[in-house]
Design a protein around this motif. Structure first.
Motif, PDB file in Angstrom:
ATOM      1  N   UNK A  29     -71.033  42.035  16.692  1.00 16.93           N
ATOM      2  CA  UNK A  29     -70.558  41.071  15.700  1.00 16.93           C
ATOM      3  C   UNK A  29     -69.590  40.095  16.350  1.00 16.93           C
ATOM      4  N   UNK A  30     -69.699  38.832  15.964  1.00 17.77           N
ATOM      5  CA  UNK A  30     -68.742  37.811  16.379  1.00 17.77           C
ATOM      6  C   UNK A  30     -67.830  37.489  15.210  1.00 17.77           C
ATOM      7  N   UNK A  31     -66.558  37.216  15.492  1.00 16.08           N
ATOM      8  CA  UNK A  31     -65.622  36.821  14.451  1.00 16.08           C
ATOM      9  C   UNK A  31     -65.080  35.429  14.752  1.00 16.08           C
ATOM     10  N   UNK A  32     -64.496  34.808  13.735  1.00 13.29           N
ATOM     11  CA  UNK A  32     -63.906  33.484  13.922  1.00 13.29           C
ATOM     12  C   UNK A  32     -62.599  33.555  14.711  1.00 13.29           C
ATOM     13  N   UNK A  33     -62.111  34.782  14.977  1.00 13.28           N
ATOM     14  CA  UNK A  33     -60.920  34.970  15.806  1.00 13.28           C
ATOM     15  C   UNK A  33     -61.303  35.147  17.273  1.00 13.28           C
ATOM     16  N   UNK A  34     -62.519  34.733  17.636  1.00 12.04           N
ATOM     17  CA  UNK A  34     -63.028  34.803  19.013  1.00 12.04           C
ATOM     18  C   UNK A  34     -63.046  36.247  19.510  1.00 12.04           C
ATOM     19  N   UNK A  35     -63.631  37.102  18.707  1.00  9.73           N
ATOM     20  CA  UNK A  35     -63.797  38.505  19.070  1.00  9.73           C
ATOM     21  C   UNK A  35     -65.277  38.851  19.119  1.00  9.73           C
ATOM     22  N   UNK A  36     -65.636  39.686  20.087  1.00 12.02           N
ATOM     23  CA  UNK A  36     -66.931  40.355  20.094  1.00 12.02           C
ATOM     24  C   UNK A  36     -66.659  41.810  19.763  1.00 12.02           C
ATOM     25  N   UNK A  78     -56.667  44.101  30.001  1.00 13.15           N
ATOM     26  CA  UNK A  78     -56.719  42.658  29.776  1.00 13.15           C
ATOM     27  C   UNK A  78     -57.062  41.961  31.079  1.00 13.15           C
ATOM     28  N   UNK A  79     -57.950  40.996  30.993  1.00  8.29           N
ATOM     29  CA  UNK A  79     -58.349  40.161  32.130  1.00  8.29           C
ATOM     30  C   UNK A  79     -57.828  38.754  31.897  1.00  8.29           C
ATOM     31  N   UNK A  94     -57.548  29.550  35.577  1.00 14.41           N
ATOM     32  CA  UNK A  94     -58.446  28.402  35.679  1.00 14.41           C
ATOM     33  C   UNK A  94     -58.838  27.887  34.300  1.00 14.41           C
ATOM     34  N   UNK A  95     -59.192  28.789  33.392  1.00 17.41           N
ATOM     35  CA  UNK A  95     -59.642  28.405  32.053  1.00 17.41           C
ATOM     36  C   UNK A  95     -58.615  28.691  30.967  1.00 17.41           C
ATOM     37  N   UNK A  96     -57.394  29.062  31.383  1.00 19.19           N
ATOM     38  CA  UNK A  96     -56.318  29.350  30.428  1.00 19.19           C
ATOM     39  C   UNK A  96     -56.818  30.321  29.355  1.00 19.19           C
ATOM     40  N   UNK A  97     -57.419  31.416  29.834  1.00 20.64           N
ATOM     41  CA  UNK A  97     -58.115  32.337  28.944  1.00 20.64           C
ATOM     42  C   UNK A  97     -57.780  33.777  29.323  1.00 20.64           C
ATOM     43  N   UNK A  98     -57.654  34.625  28.316  1.00 26.70           N
ATOM     44  CA  UNK A  98     -57.525  36.050  28.572  1.00 26.70           C
ATOM     45  C   UNK A  98     -58.466  36.810  27.650  1.00 26.70           C
ATOM     46  N   UNK A  99     -58.908  37.973  28.107  1.00 24.16           N
ATOM     47  CA  UNK A  99     -59.769  38.848  27.324  1.00 24.16           C
ATOM     48  C   UNK A  99     -59.129  40.226  27.262  1.00 24.16           C
ATOM     49  N   UNK A 100     -58.906  40.713  26.047  1.00 24.86           N
ATOM     50  CA  UNK A 100     -58.361  42.054  25.850  1.00 24.86           C
ATOM     51  C   UNK A 100     -59.459  42.994  25.380  1.00 24.86           C
ATOM     52  N   UNK A 101     -59.426  44.220  25.887  1.00 22.78           N
ATOM     53  CA  UNK A 101     -60.395  45.249  25.531  1.00 22.78           C
ATOM     54  C   UNK A 101     -59.674  46.289  24.684  1.00 22.78           C
ATOM     55  N   UNK A 102     -60.140  46.466  23.448  1.00 21.80           N
ATOM     56  CA  UNK A 102     -59.533  47.393  22.492  1.00 21.80           C
ATOM     57  C   UNK A 102     -60.587  48.430  22.121  1.00 21.80           C
ATOM     58  N   UNK A 103     -60.240  49.720  22.192  1.00 23.58           N
ATOM     59  CA  UNK A 103     -61.266  50.735  21.976  1.00 23.58           C
ATOM     60  C   UNK A 103     -60.688  52.010  21.372  1.00 23.58           C
ATOM     61  N   UNK A 114     -60.841  37.282  22.859  1.00 23.96           N
ATOM     62  CA  UNK A 114     -60.580  36.160  23.752  1.00 23.96           C
ATOM     63  C   UNK A 114     -59.492  35.258  23.144  1.00 23.96           C
ATOM     64  N   UNK A 115     -58.457  34.968  23.977  1.00 24.77           N
ATOM     65  CA  UNK A 115     -57.331  34.164  23.515  1.00 24.77           C
ATOM     66  C   UNK A 115     -56.850  33.233  24.626  1.00 24.77           C
ATOM     67  N   UNK A 116     -56.083  32.240  24.235  1.00 24.07           N
ATOM     68  CA  UNK A 116     -55.440  31.381  25.230  1.00 24.07           C
ATOM     69  C   UNK A 116     -54.327  32.166  25.916  1.00 24.07           C
TER      70      UNK A 116
END
Length: 347
Positions: free
Chosen positions: A166-173, A264-265, A269-278, A344-346
């Protein structure tokens, strides 16, 4: 778990042919999207995540997962010197099982061996090569189902598994997995995407990694857990503060908090981070993606040993052979539930 008809109440998902399996079954690619601009491609071969595009501040989108543009490349990738399992659902048991053997209810179970003399990622075929039925699909969510027969890879029980992306409008997979068995069995599922926030054709060398863990599993030279734990204080794999991504890692990190940020990654370069929650007790982190100049990735990308990083949220590898590890037993009639979110967040 009942099979549901494809939803007619939401905007139609984009569905395109992706190729045919040797047995003639046609595989399709399903594209999900959000109003905020996220796009996800999933195929029903291995319930594999093919593409994930994230909108950036500059209006562009970055492709953050490794993958292939054809079904034949996915099939052929399992014959590479080290099969990458790009984006697949791994099962019945993610990771290694020592000597491909364990005891359940006082009975010794001998599994198929595909990492001699061990089993890895579910065996010779596993869930990653299976044809999955799409049961529900709309513009931002898709559910796929696979029924693993009793005796498949020598595992006990008929296991029916569902995975929902599922994708959310909060930029989550969001990834939700359910499984039920008609016999006591073992199970350990994971989503096996390789991420690169700088773009799938780049390398990881300029990205940083944080892992919220104080221990890893000690392992043998064949990466089989010994049953002991390694304290990360002062260790080279202490990522409690952000550090450069390692150039080589294939390690299980023990998580102390459920449904908290596991890792978190970061991409400057893209001013982006990805957090993994489980909700899983561990995250196995692996850097790789090498296609050995034999298979070309999306957009003619040449995937090498530093092309992507996997965050395999799961139970401990070889858990059935260690009584003090979290139990991997799925009792008859019970429901296995696995939740993992990639946010995914700034920066």
């Amino acid at each position: 778990m009942q099979k549901n008809p494809i939803s007619q109440n939401k905007p139609a998902i984009i569905k395109k042919p992706f190729g045919k399996l040797p047995n003639g079954k046609e595989v399709f690619c399903y594209t999900l999207s959000t109003e905020s601009g996220m796009e996800l491609d999933v195929i029903n071969y291995g319930a594999s995540l093919v593409s994930l595009k994230i909108p950036l501040e500059n209006g562009n989108k970055v492709e953050v997962v490794l993958g292939f543009e054809s079904l034949s490349n996915y099939i052929n990738s399992f014959s590479l010197p080290s099969a990458p399992y790009f984006g697949t659902l791994v099962g019945r048991f993610a990771g290694r099982i020592n000597q491909a053997q364990f005891t359940l209810n006082d009975k010794v179970i001998s599994l198929t061996k595909n990492h001699i003399p061990h089993q890895i990622h579910g065996g010779l075929e596993g869930f990653s090569k299976a044809f999955w039925e799409v049961t529900v699909a709309d513009s931002n969510s898709i559910t796929l189902e696979y029924c693993s027969k009793n005796g498949e890879e020598n595992f006990l029980g008929e296991v029916r598994t569902q995975i929902t992306y599922s994708l959310t409008e909060e930029r989550e997979l969001k990834v939700l997995m359910h499984a039920k068995s008609d016999q006591d069995t073992i199970i350990n599922l994971t989503q096996h995407s390789y991420f690169n926030l700088d773009g799938h054709s780049d390398t990881l060398v300029n990205q940083e990694l944080l892992v919220n863990a104080t221990e890893t599993l000690e392992a043998t030279s064949e990466n089989i857990p010994t049953g002991k734990f390694i304290n990360l204080n002062g260790h080279g794999y202490d990522f409690s503060t952000p550090k450069k991504c390692p150039t080589s890692i294939d390690t299980t990190f023990v998580l102390s908090k459920e449904n908290a940020i596991a890792a978190t990654l970061f991409s400057k370069k893209n001013n982006l981070k990805m957090s993994v929650i489980t909700n899983q007790p561990a995250v196995h982190i692996y850097v790789g993606g090498n296609c050995f100049n034999q298979i070309t990735g999306k957009e003619n990308a040449n995937y090498l040993s530093l092309s992507g990083i996997c965050f395999e949220a799961q139970n401990f590898p070889d858990a059935p052979n260690h009584k003090h590890f979290p139990s991997a037993i799925l009792k008859k009639g019970d429901t296995y539930i696995h939740n993992t979110t990639f946010k995914f967040e700034k920066l």
